[in-house]
Design a protein around this motif. Structure first.
Motif, PDB file in Angstrom:
ATOM      1  N   SER A  87      -4.743   7.331  -3.731  1.00  0.00           N
ATOM      2  CA  SER A  87      -3.925   6.277  -4.343  1.00  0.00           C
ATOM      3  C   SER A  87      -3.457   5.332  -3.251  1.00  0.00           C
ATOM      4  O   SER A  87      -4.262   4.764  -2.554  1.00  0.00           O
ATOM      5  N   ASP A  88      -2.163   5.209  -3.071  1.00  0.00           N
ATOM      6  CA  ASP A  88      -1.620   4.303  -2.057  1.00  0.00           C
ATOM      7  C   ASP A  88      -1.170   5.024  -0.800  1.00  0.00           C
ATOM      8  O   ASP A  88      -0.611   4.408   0.100  1.00  0.00           O
ATOM      9  N   THR A  89      -1.369   6.326  -0.730  1.00  0.00           N
ATOM     10  CA  THR A  89      -0.907   7.097   0.423  1.00  0.00           C
ATOM     11  C   THR A  89      -2.086   7.692   1.195  1.00  0.00           C
ATOM     12  O   THR A  89      -3.175   7.865   0.656  1.00  0.00           O
TER      13      THR A  89
END
Length: 152
Positions: A87-89
């Motif tokens: 995802s965004d991590t």
């Protein structure tokens, strides 16, 4: 001497995984006929290839090792570390790399644990137990039951 090896089943390919993969293939095949589009056919072919060439051989190898393998002590060579974007991590991933001599060829055989999200280095000794079928050295299961965290 029989050693009571306890293999964590989380990272192993189970029969349930194969059944789910087969159901996904069947669902994608039905989708191909309902929505005939090159993308649906491509997704179906990818899922079939994944099931036949990755999941099924890995499952068979694990079953072969559990049924016919012998338990050995493999020397821990390293803990491989890499990052994966999820995802965004960014997620850290680790694998235990262990080596043992193949009694049939004399060459060193490499064993790799399933990827894990926590660093196993603090819990490692000099060796790890591996159940391996030397007639097919790619059929092995590394004992990671000593780790205090779940491996997914």
């Amino acid at each position: 001497m029989r050693f009571p090896i306890q293999i964590q089943t989380d990272p192993m390919i189970t029969l349930s995984t194969l059944i789910i993969a087969a159901a996904a293939v069947i669902g994608l095949l039905i989708l191909c006929f309902v929505l005939p589009h090159p993308i649906t056919w491509l997704m179906t072919l990818i899922m079939i290839a994944l099931t036949l060439f990755i999941l099924w051989p890995k499952y068979q190898g694990q079953q072969q090792a559990m049924a016919n393998g012998e338990i050995i002590e493999a020397a821990v060579s390293e803990v491989r570390h890499w990052n994966r974007k999820q995802s965004d991590t960014i997620v850290d991933r680790y694998e235990i790399i262990a080596l043992a001599p193949n009694p049939h060829t004399g060459k060193m055989q490499k064993f790799v644990s399933p990827p894990m999200s926590a660093d196993p280095a603090p819990y490692l000794g000099d060796t790890v137990k591996v159940k391996v079928d030397w007639s097919n050295p790619n059929a092995y299961v590394m004992d990671i039951s000593f780790l205090p965290f779940p491996v997914h």
